[in-house]
Design an enzyme around this catalytic site. Structure first.
Site, PDB file in Angstrom:
ATOM      1  N   CYS A  15      34.665  18.448  29.643  1.00  0.00           N
ATOM      2  CA  CYS A  15      34.151  19.417  28.691  1.00  0.00           C
ATOM      3  C   CYS A  15      32.675  19.117  28.507  1.00  0.00           C
ATOM      4  O   CYS A  15      32.112  18.261  29.188  1.00  0.00           O
ATOM      5  CB  CYS A  15      34.911  19.337  27.364  1.00  0.00           C
ATOM      6  SG  CYS A  15      34.861  17.707  26.639  1.00  0.00           S
ATOM      7  N   GLY A  56      36.292  13.478  28.286  1.00  0.00           N
ATOM      8  CA  GLY A  56      37.000  12.542  29.161  1.00  0.00           C
ATOM      9  C   GLY A  56      38.490  12.526  28.918  1.00  0.00           C
ATOM     10  O   GLY A  56      39.043  13.385  28.227  1.00  0.00           O
ATOM     11  N   ARG A  77      22.903  17.189  50.115  1.00  0.00           N
ATOM     12  CA  ARG A  77      23.631  17.599  51.334  1.00  0.00           C
ATOM     13  C   ARG A  77      25.136  17.611  51.106  1.00  0.00           C
ATOM     14  O   ARG A  77      25.840  18.543  51.497  1.00  0.00           O
ATOM     15  CB  ARG A  77      23.337  16.608  52.467  1.00  0.00           C
ATOM     16  CG  ARG A  77      21.968  16.712  53.069  1.00  0.00           C
ATOM     17  CD  ARG A  77      21.821  15.619  54.119  1.00  0.00           C
ATOM     18  NE  ARG A  77      20.483  15.548  54.652  1.00  0.00           N
ATOM     19  CZ  ARG A  77      20.063  14.563  55.443  1.00  0.00           C
ATOM     20  NH1 ARG A  77      20.882  13.581  55.763  1.00  0.00           N
ATOM     21  NH2 ARG A  77      18.825  14.563  55.900  1.00  0.00           N
ATOM     22  N   LEU A 115      37.326  22.543  27.691  1.00  0.00           N
ATOM     23  CA  LEU A 115      38.249  22.863  28.771  1.00  0.00           C
ATOM     24  C   LEU A 115      39.570  22.267  28.333  1.00  0.00           C
ATOM     25  O   LEU A 115      39.702  21.052  28.207  1.00  0.00           O
ATOM     26  CB  LEU A 115      37.796  22.243  30.095  1.00  0.00           C
ATOM     27  CG  LEU A 115      38.717  22.528  31.288  1.00  0.00           C
ATOM     28  CD1 LEU A 115      38.683  23.991  31.665  1.00  0.00           C
ATOM     29  CD2 LEU A 115      38.336  21.681  32.493  1.00  0.00           C
TER      30      LEU A 115
END
Length: 562
Positions: A2, A76, A341, A50
């Site tokens: 979150c 967490g 990358r 979330l």
């Protein structure tokens, strides 16, 4: 996963400042809350949610009737919250949220012991209005991100990502430093009546090389000691299985990234095995990204078929990759070459997961290369001691590189990342093993880890012994690496004159190639003057390397040459 955000002693009207909190909204697409602190008119919390655990009472800041003076926002998962609740006989629980345990632990033991007992990944901001204290803390490896801004006169701003702090208004004439909060540490601030703060203590509560305090309450009992190879391998298997099992804690669907390399394959296979044992009501979805003939796509397909996951392949073309680079740098908040990358593929596969599936909790193999000496350059380590020290250095810097990539590329799409290889107990055990045991052996890196799972039929043998392939290289065609495609593209994006002047334009960590110059330009566009968020570029050691890609090293051998 979150987004957390807080201000203490704001110099500006809070309603103006809180627009900054919306810059991390992608971290919590389910709900948003903004709350002022009673009695402190210039202090507030912002939270993007979330919903993974306790969908009814999981909103933050968390406050409970028993301790009305405590306010908590955290990002967490605390995997041992139930164990600790039973162990210390905490009653009067008000929610099913794993984070509520922090309030009970803090109240009984204080901040140092509270932080050291947490088994999980976390970044927290805890406010104690009764004792006028603010506490910040972050997990051992910085799997969950947190940044802070502190002005000379004691205005403190905290955010999950640095972008939530870059436009904060303050009374200093020169901009205050925005810094990543150090993993494995907590900080204590005195909260003054004005809402301003003063830092009075900064301490480490976890060392990656020491067994964590919470190990005594773990579900895996004390392990057999000694370094007999069979005992060691059995302990590695037990702790790894335990690391995956405890991370099944979720009320949302679980999936797994699968590159077809050793690490993600072990995680995916163990996840599928334990999901069956725990009788999860859905099949585990696995996700691979790559060009059609890429080594990763082919290897991942083989693993998925072997373990019986519901497999998804995301097609990747260099052109799609180029288009995503700027967005990726914006989310990453770094200009490190190898990180960017490798992030492009992870960003695009996360976008697919968000748009096309209902998996939200995503397992991945991050951390294994650093822990188990998986990078090819470890073959060149001068001594076992040097290799062991390099491994610890890489672990401590994960929050600047691989863990940063994994968090930001998934969080950009509202997914929660879980990384079993960075389980604190597993890593502490692995790093405690004799240095010689952990080195590459018979020309094979991660030999001990591979050997620990030999003969178990968890994953196919050719994957168990597959050579290390960098994620950013493995997802593109064997004919042409992703980094070659990027370098070719950057030839036309950056002119020779600009590159020549790079040391003057960017005196701190000047870019030496057109590719690096392009990334730096994009970074400066979004985060001007913040180059010091990165302390150094990631590069191989003990070998004359001018590029971070393993494919450029003289000791690299593609799979087909073995």
């Amino acid at each position: 996963m979150c987004g957390i955000w807080a201000l203490f002693g704001s110099d500006e009207c809070l309603s103006v400042q809180c627009t900054n909190a919306m810059k991390i909204a992608h971290r919590g697409p389910d709900a948003f809350r903004f709350e002022n602190v009673n009695g402190f008119t210039n202090c507030c919390f912002g939270f993007h949610r979330l919903a993974i655990v306790d969908q009814l009472y999981g909103m933050q800041p968390i406050r409970i009737k028993k301790f009305p003076y405590l306010w908590l926002v955290y990002n967490g998962e605390i995997y041992n919250h139930d164990t600790l609740k039973k162990q210390f006989e905490f009653t009067d629980y008000q929610t099913k949220v794993d984070g509520e345990i922090l309030l009970h632990l803090y109240e009984r033991f204080g901040i140092q012991k509270m932080a050291s007992l947490l088994d999980g990944v976390f970044a927290f901001i805890l406010l104690d209005t009764a004792n006028r204290k603010v506490f910040l803390g972050r997990d051992t490896y910085g799997v969950r991100p947190m940044f802070k801004l502190l002005t000379d006169n004691g205005f403190l701003a905290v955010s999950s990502e640095a972008k939530g702090l870059t436009d904060i208004t303050h009374s200093m004439s020169s901009p205050p430093k925005i810094t990543p909060f150090l993993p494995g540490h907590f900080e204590v601030f005195d909260l003054k009546p004005t809402g301003k703060v003063e830092s009075i203590q900064m301490d480490r509560f976890h060392y990656c090389t020491q067994e964590p305090s919470h190990a005594v309450y773990d579900t895996v009992e004390m392990l057999p000691s000694g370094f007999v190879p069979e005992t060691v391998k059995s302990n590695i298997r037990s702790l790894f299985e335990n690391a995956v099992r405890k991370r099944l804690m979720a009320h949302r669907r679980i999936g797994c990234l699968l590159s077809g390399g050793l690490d993600s394959s072990l995680v995916a296979a163990m996840l599928v095995k334990l999901a069956k044992e725990e009788k999860l009501k859905y099949p585990i979805q696995t996700f691979a990204i790559g060009a059609e003939d890429s080594p990763d796509i082919l290897a991942a397909r083989m693993v998925a078929s072997y373990i019986g996951s519901e497999h998804h392949e995301v097609n990747f073309t260099p052109e799609e990759g180029f288009k995503a680079v700027e967005e990726v740098i914006f989310h990453l908040e770094t200009y490190d070459i190898t990180t960017i990358r490798a992030s492009v593929g992870m960003y695009l596969v996360s976008k697919y997961i968000r748009e096309k599936t209902d998996s939200v909790v995503i397992f991945s193999g991050e951390g294994s290369d650093e822990l188990t000496q998986g990078y090819i350059y470890f073959h060149k380590a001068p001594t076992p001691k040097a290799a062991a020290e390099e491994s610890v250095r890489l672990m401590k810097e994960l929050y600047l590189f691989d863990v940063l990539r994994a968090d930001r590329t998934t969080a950009a799409h509202g997914l929660e990342l879980r990384v079993p290889f960075l389980d604190h107990r597993f890593t502490a055990y692995y790093l405690s093993l004799p240095e010689e045991m952990r080195q590459p052996k018979d020309g094979v890196e991660k030999h001990l880890l591979r050997d620990s799972f030999k003969g178990l039929n968890l994953i196919p043998d050719e994957i168990l012994w597959r050579r290390k392939e960098a994620f950013s290289d493995g997802m593109t065609s064997v004919k042409k690496s992703w980094y070659n495609s990027l370098q070719d593209q950057m030839e036309s994006e950056v002119n020779d004159y600009d590159l020549e002047k790079a040391p003057k334009t960017f005196p701190f960590l000047p870019p030496r190639t057109k590719e690096a110059y392009f990334y730096r330009q994009v970074f400066e566009k979004h985060y001007p003057g913040q180059a010091k968020w990165l302390s150094h570029y990631w590069m191989p050691r003990w070998i004359n390397a001018s590029d971070p890609s393993a494919r450029t090293l003289s000791i690299y051998k593609p799979d087909k040459d073995q």
